[in-house]
Write a protein that holds these residues in place. Structure first.
Motif, PDB file in Angstrom:
ATOM      1  N   ASN A   1      14.592  41.890   8.854  1.00 32.96           N
ATOM      2  CA  ASN A   1      14.510  41.700  10.334  1.00 32.96           C
ATOM      3  C   ASN A   1      13.944  40.509  10.879  1.00 32.96           C
ATOM      4  O   ASN A   1      14.427  39.823  11.916  1.00 32.96           O
ATOM      5  CB  ASN A   1      14.363  42.729  11.166  1.00 32.96           C
ATOM      6  N   GLU A   2      12.902  40.232  10.072  1.00 33.70           N
ATOM      7  CA  GLU A   2      12.216  38.821  10.477  1.00 33.70           C
ATOM      8  C   GLU A   2      11.455  38.253   9.207  1.00 33.70           C
ATOM      9  O   GLU A   2      11.330  39.002   8.336  1.00 33.70           O
ATOM     10  CB  GLU A   2      10.962  39.070  11.566  1.00 33.70           C
ATOM     11  N   ASP A   3      10.663  37.352   9.112  1.00 29.15           N
ATOM     12  CA  ASP A   3      10.110  36.508   8.456  1.00 29.15           C
ATOM     13  C   ASP A   3       8.942  37.279   7.736  1.00 29.15           C
ATOM     14  O   ASP A   3       8.870  37.182   6.415  1.00 29.15           O
ATOM     15  CB  ASP A   3       9.628  35.290   8.617  1.00 29.15           C
ATOM     16  N   SER A   4       8.420  38.292   8.511  1.00 27.13           N
ATOM     17  CA  SER A   4       7.306  39.038   7.714  1.00 27.13           C
ATOM     18  C   SER A   4       7.507  39.993   6.823  1.00 27.13           C
ATOM     19  O   SER A   4       6.838  40.555   6.096  1.00 27.13           O
ATOM     20  CB  SER A   4       6.630  39.624   8.897  1.00 27.13           C
ATOM     21  N   ASP A   5       9.055  40.303   6.901  1.00 29.07           N
ATOM     22  CA  ASP A   5       9.621  41.533   6.007  1.00 29.07           C
ATOM     23  C   ASP A   5       9.624  40.996   4.672  1.00 29.07           C
ATOM     24  O   ASP A   5       9.750  41.883   3.573  1.00 29.07           O
ATOM     25  CB  ASP A   5      11.148  41.909   6.646  1.00 29.07           C
ATOM     26  N   PHE A   6       9.509  39.638   4.401  1.00 36.79           N
ATOM     27  CA  PHE A   6       9.772  39.246   2.948  1.00 36.79           C
ATOM     28  C   PHE A   6       8.441  39.599   2.222  1.00 36.79           C
ATOM     29  O   PHE A   6       8.460  39.794   0.787  1.00 36.79           O
ATOM     30  CB  PHE A   6      10.162  37.876   3.008  1.00 36.79           C
ATOM     31  N   ASP A   7       7.280  39.831   2.973  1.00 40.73           N
ATOM     32  CA  ASP A   7       5.996  40.181   2.334  1.00 40.73           C
ATOM     33  C   ASP A   7       6.147  41.688   1.483  1.00 40.73           C
ATOM     34  O   ASP A   7       5.449  42.176   0.901  1.00 40.73           O
ATOM     35  CB  ASP A   7       4.995  40.312   3.381  1.00 40.73           C
ATOM     36  N   ARG A   8       7.226  42.414   1.963  1.00 40.72           N
ATOM     37  CA  ARG A   8       7.536  43.792   1.301  1.00 40.72           C
ATOM     38  C   ARG A   8       8.105  43.441   0.142  1.00 40.72           C
ATOM     39  O   ARG A   8       8.410  44.487  -0.833  1.00 40.72           O
ATOM     40  CB  ARG A   8       7.952  44.581   2.341  1.00 40.72           C
TER      41      ARG A   8
ATOM     42  N   THR B   1      24.150  36.249  13.366  1.00 46.19           N
ATOM     43  CA  THR B   1      23.469  35.218  14.326  1.00 46.19           C
ATOM     44  C   THR B   1      22.551  34.181  13.732  1.00 46.19           C
ATOM     45  O   THR B   1      22.576  34.235  12.564  1.00 46.19           O
ATOM     46  CB  THR B   1      22.533  36.094  15.071  1.00 46.19           C
ATOM     47  N   PHE B   2      22.364  33.164  14.359  1.00 45.61           N
ATOM     48  CA  PHE B   2      21.542  31.992  13.921  1.00 45.61           C
ATOM     49  C   PHE B   2      20.415  32.414  13.262  1.00 45.61           C
ATOM     50  O   PHE B   2      20.159  31.923  12.168  1.00 45.61           O
ATOM     51  CB  PHE B   2      21.397  31.024  15.083  1.00 45.61           C
ATOM     52  N   ARG B   3      19.645  33.433  13.819  1.00 42.85           N
ATOM     53  CA  ARG B   3      18.453  33.862  13.202  1.00 42.85           C
ATOM     54  C   ARG B   3      18.711  34.683  11.861  1.00 42.85           C
ATOM     55  O   ARG B   3      18.049  34.479  10.807  1.00 42.85           O
ATOM     56  CB  ARG B   3      17.519  34.648  14.081  1.00 42.85           C
ATOM     57  N   ASN B   4      19.694  35.211  11.905  1.00 43.74           N
ATOM     58  CA  ASN B   4      20.062  36.344  10.521  1.00 43.74           C
ATOM     59  C   ASN B   4      20.773  35.283   9.547  1.00 43.74           C
ATOM     60  O   ASN B   4      20.657  35.429   8.460  1.00 43.74           O
ATOM     61  CB  ASN B   4      21.009  37.149  10.897  1.00 43.74           C
ATOM     62  N   LYS B   5      21.340  34.042   9.990  1.00 42.35           N
ATOM     63  CA  LYS B   5      21.846  33.321   8.854  1.00 42.35           C
ATOM     64  C   LYS B   5      20.682  32.514   8.080  1.00 42.35           C
ATOM     65  O   LYS B   5      20.614  32.359   6.950  1.00 42.35           O
ATOM     66  CB  LYS B   5      22.617  32.370   9.569  1.00 42.35           C
ATOM     67  N   LYS B   6      19.750  32.125   8.758  1.00 37.52           N
ATOM     68  CA  LYS B   6      18.540  31.591   8.172  1.00 37.52           C
ATOM     69  C   LYS B   6      17.805  32.518   7.438  1.00 37.52           C
ATOM     70  O   LYS B   6      17.188  32.204   6.309  1.00 37.52           O
ATOM     71  CB  LYS B   6      17.441  31.080   9.373  1.00 37.52           C
ATOM     72  N   LEU B   7      17.819  33.911   7.764  1.00 37.13           N
ATOM     73  CA  LEU B   7      17.160  35.003   7.072  1.00 37.13           C
ATOM     74  C   LEU B   7      17.543  35.033   5.728  1.00 37.13           C
ATOM     75  O   LEU B   7      17.107  35.503   4.498  1.00 37.13           O
ATOM     76  CB  LEU B   7      17.020  36.138   7.815  1.00 37.13           C
ATOM     77  N   TYR B   8      19.148  35.229   5.746  1.00 31.22           N
ATOM     78  CA  TYR B   8      20.136  35.595   4.572  1.00 31.22           C
ATOM     79  C   TYR B   8      20.005  34.466   3.569  1.00 31.22           C
ATOM     80  O   TYR B   8      19.939  34.474   2.567  1.00 31.22           O
ATOM     81  CB  TYR B   8      21.500  35.499   5.126  1.00 31.22           C
ATOM     82  N   ALA B   9      19.864  33.130   4.279  1.00 35.77           N
ATOM     83  CA  ALA B   9      19.626  32.077   3.279  1.00 35.77           C
ATOM     84  C   ALA B   9      18.511  32.109   2.340  1.00 35.77           C
ATOM     85  O   ALA B   9      18.347  31.978   1.351  1.00 35.77           O
ATOM     86  CB  ALA B   9      19.588  30.850   3.919  1.00 35.77           C
TER      87      ALA B   9
ATOM     88  N   LYS C   1      15.844  41.604  22.131  1.00 27.47           N
ATOM     89  CA  LYS C   1      16.748  42.135  22.674  1.00 27.47           C
ATOM     90  C   LYS C   1      17.977  41.172  22.642  1.00 27.47           C
ATOM     91  O   LYS C   1      19.255  41.575  22.719  1.00 27.47           O
ATOM     92  CB  LYS C   1      16.354  42.216  24.246  1.00 27.47           C
ATOM     93  N   LEU C   2      17.828  39.738  23.122  1.00 28.62           N
ATOM     94  CA  LEU C   2      19.112  38.781  23.033  1.00 28.62           C
ATOM     95  C   LEU C   2      19.654  38.794  21.641  1.00 28.62           C
ATOM     96  O   LEU C   2      20.958  38.695  21.414  1.00 28.62           O
ATOM     97  CB  LEU C   2      18.423  37.554  23.403  1.00 28.62           C
ATOM     98  N   GLU C   3      18.555  38.992  20.368  1.00 28.01           N
ATOM     99  CA  GLU C   3      19.088  38.989  19.067  1.00 28.01           C
ATOM    100  C   GLU C   3      20.008  40.040  18.881  1.00 28.01           C
ATOM    101  O   GLU C   3      21.089  39.970  18.282  1.00 28.01           O
ATOM    102  CB  GLU C   3      18.007  39.034  18.027  1.00 28.01           C
ATOM    103  N   ASN C   4      19.552  41.239  19.411  1.00 23.87           N
ATOM    104  CA  ASN C   4      20.358  42.210  19.306  1.00 23.87           C
ATOM    105  C   ASN C   4      21.550  42.411  19.930  1.00 23.87           C
ATOM    106  O   ASN C   4      22.615  42.769  19.507  1.00 23.87           O
ATOM    107  CB  ASN C   4      19.571  43.567  19.668  1.00 23.87           C
ATOM    108  N   VAL C   5      21.692  41.815  21.385  1.00 23.96           N
ATOM    109  CA  VAL C   5      22.887  41.689  21.757  1.00 23.96           C
ATOM    110  C   VAL C   5      24.007  40.902  21.212  1.00 23.96           C
ATOM    111  O   VAL C   5      25.007  41.047  21.180  1.00 23.96           O
ATOM    112  CB  VAL C   5      22.522  41.290  23.534  1.00 23.96           C
ATOM    113  N   ASP C   6      23.268  39.769  20.576  1.00 20.89           N
ATOM    114  CA  ASP C   6      24.176  38.653  20.067  1.00 20.89           C
ATOM    115  C   ASP C   6      24.647  39.398  18.802  1.00 20.89           C
ATOM    116  O   ASP C   6      25.617  39.164  18.342  1.00 20.89           O
ATOM    117  CB  ASP C   6      23.288  37.353  19.691  1.00 20.89           C
ATOM    118  N   ARG C   7      23.972  40.211  18.104  1.00 23.57           N
ATOM    119  CA  ARG C   7      24.334  40.743  16.774  1.00 23.57           C
ATOM    120  C   ARG C   7      25.547  41.789  17.112  1.00 23.57           C
ATOM    121  O   ARG C   7      26.457  41.682  16.355  1.00 23.57           O
ATOM    122  CB  ARG C   7      23.016  41.382  16.143  1.00 23.57           C
TER     123      ARG C   7
END
Length: 304
Positions: free
Chosen positions: A294-301, A251-259, A140-146
């Motif tokens: 959306n999260e690290d587990s999505d890379f498994d797809r 957001t900070f989390r999405n920056k890591k996911l993007y890298a 929820k906080l991530e969504n608000v920040d995004r």
């Protein structure tokens, strides 16, 4: 003529009695003389047995000093064995008591272990529930920040001046937009400032539509001529040309996911990796479905 007179009857009976006695004695004498060896043998055997029994009884009654010493040694040995046996019995009783104490302690510890195990299971369930709830709060906080960053743009690699005002930053932003044929007014800018070690420019616009317009125009400009992508020469800055990177703010989390997504795209030969509305996307090739990260587990797809 001689006449023989028969003896009287009484005399005749006396003579017959004498003859009978004589005959009996003769018979007895003959029988006695006929078994002398057998009687002598029986007599000798009887005498030897009596002599042996006497010796045995006499030996059993006689006690010698050696016999007394032997008996004393046996009694001492028996006494020592009895002492050892008593010691062993006492030790075994002590060990039995200790074993009972150990058993009681083991039972107590087993009960405590079961109690702790049930508490741990309860706490583990509670921890999983709390973790799930925390993850929901983080999302929820991530969504608000995004959502709060949807109208924001990051501009990197623009040299900073020693003293730089917000008006000068607004002019820099306007020059960048003019280079890609986009008109922007100060009224479209909500806020602009530099932050971070690299002093990148954070541009907050008044609408998401304006942000999307600027991002789309810059991507189109860069695809037009790969040798003349947006750089510092397009905004009339002195010095050698340096590329200017304009992206939407993540957001900070999405920056890591993007890298991570960019690295995996290079490794596994994914042709497209981009962001839209603050979300990371991957695509293997033209026409293939996009993968939303959306999260690290999505890379498994990802197709590897």
């Amino acid at each position: 003529m001689s006449l023989q007179h028969s003896p009287p009857q009484s005399r005749r009976q006396s003579i017959e009695s004498q003859n009978s006695t004589t005959s009996t004695n003769a018979t007895t004498s003959d029988a006695t003389h006929s078994r002398p060896a057998t009687a002598d043998v029986n007599t000798n055997v009887t005498q030897r047995n009596n002599s042996r029994n006497k010796r045995q009884r006499r030996g059993s009654l006689d006690k010698t000093p050696d016999c007394d010493e032997h008996n004393s040694s046996i009694m001492d040995l028996i006494s020592a064995q009895n002492d050892k046996l008593e010691t062993i019995m006492r030790t075994m009783k002590e060990m039995q008591g200790q074993m009972n104490e150990v058993k009681s302690s083991a039972d107590f510890m087993s009960a405590k272990y079961e109690e702790l195990l049930s508490k741990c299971e309860f706490l583990e369930e509670e921890r999983r529930a709390d973790k799930k709830y925390i993850q929901q709060l983080e999302n929820k906080l991530e969504n608000v920040d995004r959502v709060g960053r949807l109208a924001c743009i990051e501009i990197k690699n623009v040299p900073a001046k020693n003293t730089e005002t917000k008006d000068e930053l607004c002019s820099t932003v306007q020059n960048i937009c003019s280079a890609v044929n986009i008109r922007i007014q100060k009224e479209d800018i909500k806020n602009v400032y530099r932050y971070g070690i690299k002093k990148q420019i954070n541009l907050e616009l008044t609408s998401v539509l304006k942000k999307e317009e600027i991002i789309t125009a810059i991507k189109k400009f860069n695809r037009t001529d790969n040798t003349k992508k947006l750089n510092t020469s397009h905004i009339n800055l002195e010095g050698p040309p340096q590329p200017i990177y304009v992206t939407e703010q993540l957001t900070f989390r999405n920056k890591k996911l993007y890298a991570t997504a960019r690295d995996l795209a290079k490794t596994h030969k994914y042709r497209y990796c981009w962001t839209s509305q603050g979300t990371v996307f991957l695509r293997k090739m033209e026409g293939s479905p996009a993968i939303r990260i959306n999260e690290d587990s999505d890379f498994d797809r990802m197709e590897i």
